[in-house]
Motif scaffolding. Sequence first.
Motif, PDB file in Angstrom:
ATOM      1  N   THR A   1      45.723  29.001  26.841  1.00  0.00           N
ATOM      2  CA  THR A   1      45.954  29.505  25.478  1.00  0.00           C
ATOM      3  C   THR A   1      46.650  28.449  24.624  1.00  0.00           C
ATOM      4  O   THR A   1      46.291  28.233  23.460  1.00  0.00           O
ATOM      5  CB  THR A   1      46.834  30.778  25.515  1.00  0.00           C
ATOM      6  N   MET A   2      47.628  27.764  25.225  1.00  0.00           N
ATOM      7  CA  MET A   2      48.341  26.727  24.462  1.00  0.00           C
ATOM      8  C   MET A   2      47.409  25.578  24.106  1.00  0.00           C
ATOM      9  O   MET A   2      47.414  25.087  22.979  1.00  0.00           O
ATOM     10  CB  MET A   2      49.549  26.205  25.253  1.00  0.00           C
ATOM     11  N   ALA A   3      46.571  25.170  25.088  1.00  0.00           N
ATOM     12  CA  ALA A   3      45.628  24.070  24.834  1.00  0.00           C
ATOM     13  C   ALA A   3      44.647  24.465  23.732  1.00  0.00           C
ATOM     14  O   ALA A   3      44.349  23.670  22.834  1.00  0.00           O
ATOM     15  CB  ALA A   3      44.890  23.709  26.119  1.00  0.00           C
ATOM     16  N   ALA A   4      44.168  25.715  23.792  1.00  0.00           N
ATOM     17  CA  ALA A   4      43.223  26.194  22.771  1.00  0.00           C
ATOM     18  C   ALA A   4      43.872  26.180  21.389  1.00  0.00           C
ATOM     19  O   ALA A   4      43.193  26.003  20.378  1.00  0.00           O
ATOM     20  CB  ALA A   4      42.737  27.601  23.120  1.00  0.00           C
ATOM     21  N   ASP A   5      45.177  26.334  21.336  1.00  0.00           N
ATOM     22  CA  ASP A   5      45.891  26.305  20.061  1.00  0.00           C
ATOM     23  C   ASP A   5      46.294  24.888  19.654  1.00  0.00           C
ATOM     24  O   ASP A   5      47.056  24.711  18.703  1.00  0.00           O
ATOM     25  CB  ASP A   5      47.147  27.194  20.129  1.00  0.00           C
ATOM     26  N   GLY A   6      45.824  23.903  20.418  1.00  0.00           N
ATOM     27  CA  GLY A   6      46.052  22.516  20.025  1.00  0.00           C
ATOM     28  C   GLY A   6      47.251  21.822  20.657  1.00  0.00           C
ATOM     29  O   GLY A   6      47.538  20.677  20.327  1.00  0.00           O
ATOM     30  N   PHE A   7      47.925  22.482  21.591  1.00  0.00           N
ATOM     31  CA  PHE A   7      49.044  21.801  22.259  1.00  0.00           C
ATOM     32  C   PHE A   7      48.503  20.784  23.273  1.00  0.00           C
ATOM     33  O   PHE A   7      47.522  21.072  23.961  1.00  0.00           O
ATOM     34  CB  PHE A   7      49.933  22.815  22.992  1.00  0.00           C
TER      35      PHE A   7
ATOM     36  N   GLY B   1      56.060  15.524  24.716  1.00  0.00           N
ATOM     37  CA  GLY B   1      56.771  15.313  23.459  1.00  0.00           C
ATOM     38  C   GLY B   1      56.726  16.493  22.495  1.00  0.00           C
ATOM     39  O   GLY B   1      57.109  16.368  21.333  1.00  0.00           O
ATOM     40  N   VAL B   2      56.242  17.643  22.984  1.00  0.00           N
ATOM     41  CA  VAL B   2      56.151  18.827  22.117  1.00  0.00           C
ATOM     42  C   VAL B   2      57.553  19.374  21.816  1.00  0.00           C
ATOM     43  O   VAL B   2      57.847  19.817  20.710  1.00  0.00           O
ATOM     44  CB  VAL B   2      55.290  19.934  22.789  1.00  0.00           C
ATOM     45  N   VAL B   3      58.412  19.344  22.821  1.00  0.00           N
ATOM     46  CA  VAL B   3      59.795  19.793  22.678  1.00  0.00           C
ATOM     47  C   VAL B   3      60.687  18.752  23.346  1.00  0.00           C
ATOM     48  O   VAL B   3      60.197  17.911  24.107  1.00  0.00           O
ATOM     49  CB  VAL B   3      60.035  21.165  23.364  1.00  0.00           C
ATOM     50  N   SER B   4      61.982  18.825  23.076  1.00  0.00           N
ATOM     51  CA  SER B   4      62.845  17.795  23.649  1.00  0.00           C
ATOM     52  C   SER B   4      63.559  18.264  24.908  1.00  0.00           C
ATOM     53  O   SER B   4      64.195  17.470  25.587  1.00  0.00           O
ATOM     54  CB  SER B   4      63.849  17.318  22.599  1.00  0.00           C
TER      55      SER B   4
ATOM     56  N   ARG C   1      61.282  28.405  22.130  1.00  0.00           N
ATOM     57  CA  ARG C   1      60.210  28.461  21.127  1.00  0.00           C
ATOM     58  C   ARG C   1      58.937  29.120  21.629  1.00  0.00           C
ATOM     59  O   ARG C   1      58.252  29.812  20.878  1.00  0.00           O
ATOM     60  CB  ARG C   1      59.892  27.044  20.634  1.00  0.00           C
ATOM     61  N   TYR C   2      58.577  28.879  22.904  1.00  0.00           N
ATOM     62  CA  TYR C   2      57.237  29.295  23.344  1.00  0.00           C
ATOM     63  C   TYR C   2      57.156  30.171  24.585  1.00  0.00           C
ATOM     64  O   TYR C   2      56.157  30.848  24.789  1.00  0.00           O
ATOM     65  CB  TYR C   2      56.377  28.040  23.618  1.00  0.00           C
ATOM     66  N   LEU C   3      58.156  30.113  25.461  1.00  0.00           N
ATOM     67  CA  LEU C   3      57.938  30.669  26.803  1.00  0.00           C
ATOM     68  C   LEU C   3      58.822  31.841  27.222  1.00  0.00           C
ATOM     69  O   LEU C   3      58.570  32.460  28.253  1.00  0.00           O
ATOM     70  CB  LEU C   3      58.107  29.548  27.855  1.00  0.00           C
ATOM     71  N   HIS C   4      59.841  32.159  26.437  1.00  0.00           N
ATOM     72  CA  HIS C   4      60.719  33.258  26.864  1.00  0.00           C
ATOM     73  C   HIS C   4      59.945  34.578  26.923  1.00  0.00           C
ATOM     74  O   HIS C   4      58.870  34.700  26.317  1.00  0.00           O
ATOM     75  CB  HIS C   4      61.933  33.376  25.943  1.00  0.00           C
ATOM     76  N   ASN C   5      60.502  35.547  27.643  1.00  0.00           N
ATOM     77  CA  ASN C   5      59.848  36.861  27.756  1.00  0.00           C
ATOM     78  C   ASN C   5      59.592  37.390  26.354  1.00  0.00           C
ATOM     79  O   ASN C   5      60.518  37.492  25.554  1.00  0.00           O
ATOM     80  CB  ASN C   5      60.756  37.852  28.488  1.00  0.00           C
TER      81      ASN C   5
END
Length: 305
Positions: free
Chosen positions: A112-118, A148-151, A159-163
């Motif tokens: 899903t992340m790759a499909a969104d361009g990550f 390099g998406v996050v530090s 930002r992306y992975l919490h429940n």
Amino acid sequence: MHIDLHTHSTASDGTDSPGELMVAAAAAGVDVVALTDHDTTAGWAEAREAVPAGLTVVPGAELSTVSRDGRGGAVTVHLLAYLFDPTAPTIVAEQARLRAERRDRLRRMVGTMAADGFPVDEEAVFGGLPADVSAGRPHLARALVAAGVVSSVKEAFDRYLHNGAPYYLPRADTPVAEAIAMIADAGGVTVLAHPLAASRGPVVSTDVIVELAGAGLTGIEVDHPQHGEDARRRLRWLAGELGLVVTGGSDYHGRNKPTPLRAETTAPAQFEALLAAAKQADGTSVPARRTSAPSVHTGRARTSG
Ligand code: AMP
Ligand code: FE
Ligand code: FE
Ligand code: ZN
């Protein structure tokens, strides 16, 4: 006596190999350390092999289970399991199922992340990860850091992975009462991990903990980095009421989390009570399924030459 009963190695989502973890524990002044990787016992052999003189290692795992939350819904519950026979067939099968399920779920999150361009792909997340290693969101978080998406891993979660985050997907975990019974059958004991760590998402209600005590739970992890003073007080009281062992552990994850080894510990008398319960579980396991549970292992001074 410093007894830390909750740590993770590279056999799941920590960053120290099991051997490095044993050396780090001894260096931190820990006397007894439990290795509790998520849904795997893959690190046990290396940990035993590497345990320095004077350090005792307790073989364990942190099981991903699901419980009713006491409010009409379901909630994820982590169960620390110690001193069980890792070759018991039900355990082997269930841990293999959970690890496969974890990878499948992580693969879907990556997709899903790759499909969104990550800029992440399966290779970046799973590349080189042995099959008996339990994959988790921290593996995806580290791939996001590397790209390099996050530090930091923390920023990836925030930002992306919490429940409940946009890319979060739940796992199909073991019903908690089944997990308790499975470990007891294999001669081990279970401790409810960080029951009131609300920062991870919803937690179980008190009546669920009472029910789990009735289902054979041995202890409650009271001293955990994510428990405030209030939570500790409530849990300590509840453990007393229910006759449960009180444990503590750092939930050390190496560089994936800030808490150092020995940050939280278990009182020696409580540890003795846990060992006694395990001895009893080993003796009472169903004969047909009886397997010999492993014991703690203390490092001996190596002879040189
Ligand atoms: P998973 O088992 O794949 O659902 O991932 C859960 C693991 O992610 C936990 O065991 C922690 O190691 C880690 N984790 C959960 N929440 C956070 C957070 N906010 N920051 C860093 N690591 C976290
Ligand atoms: Fe973890
Ligand atoms: Fe946990
Ligand atoms: Zn943990």
